[in-house]
Design an enzyme around this catalytic site. Sequence first.
Site, short mmCIF file in Angstrom:
data_model
loop_
_atom_site.label_atom_id
_atom_site.label_comp_id
_atom_site.label_asym_id
_atom_site.label_seq_id
_atom_site.Cartn_x
_atom_site.Cartn_y
_atom_site.Cartn_z
N HIS A 53 0.86 -1.18 0.00
CA HIS A 53 0.00 0.00 0.00
C HIS A 53 0.90 1.23 0.00
CE1 HIS A 53 -3.76 -2.04 1.94
NE2 HIS A 53 -3.19 -2.81 1.03
N GLU A 55 0.89 3.85 1.78
CA GLU A 55 1.31 4.25 3.12
C GLU A 55 2.47 3.41 3.62
OE1 GLU A 55 -1.81 3.44 2.03
OE2 GLU A 55 -3.29 4.12 3.52
N CYS A 83 -6.27 1.74 5.86
CA CYS A 83 -6.86 0.48 6.31
C CYS A 83 -6.26 0.12 7.68
CB CYS A 83 -6.56 -0.62 5.29
SG CYS A 83 -4.82 -1.09 5.22
N CYS A 86 -2.36 -0.31 7.58
CA CYS A 86 -1.63 0.96 7.46
C CYS A 86 -1.80 1.82 8.71
CB CYS A 86 -2.08 1.70 6.21
SG CYS A 86 -1.65 0.82 4.69
#
Length: 162
Positions: A53, A55, A83, A86
């Site tokens: 991801h 992040e 999410c 993260c």
Amino acid sequence: MTDDRTYMLLALDEARKAGERGEVPVGAVLVVNGQVLAARGNERELRHDPTAHAEMLVLRDAASAVGGWRLREATLYVTIEPCAMCAGALILARIKRLVYGADDPKAGAAGSILNIVDHPALNHNPEVRAGLMQAEASALLRKFFADRRERTGAEQPVETDS
């Protein structure tokens, strides 16, 4: 808050680039004392990695740049609400501030479904600013998934998580 907009524009640019590569268009920028330490978009498809991801990638890049995992003075700008993975990672990294664009009603962990970033049992809770440039971030996601449905000719579930 003008600086917040400037950095969110960078995150939106990273999200656009990710979308052009076929990734879900999520972008993140990590800033310390006015200096961008890392800027990335999603790379799950590219890396065949569910943890890639935006992040997570900027946290890794920034930690490498500063030579340590604690990012106490950092602000993380991300185009969509993080999410659970993260959100947990930014707490572990001791991020000072989280600024995000669109809420994520399917996987958001900064208030939409869960509120990991403000959980009282955790030893760190970043300041959170939600909804910055929400319309722009949401539009990128809507267009990406509409284009994907059009290309495939099939109804596909909308994956909005980072």
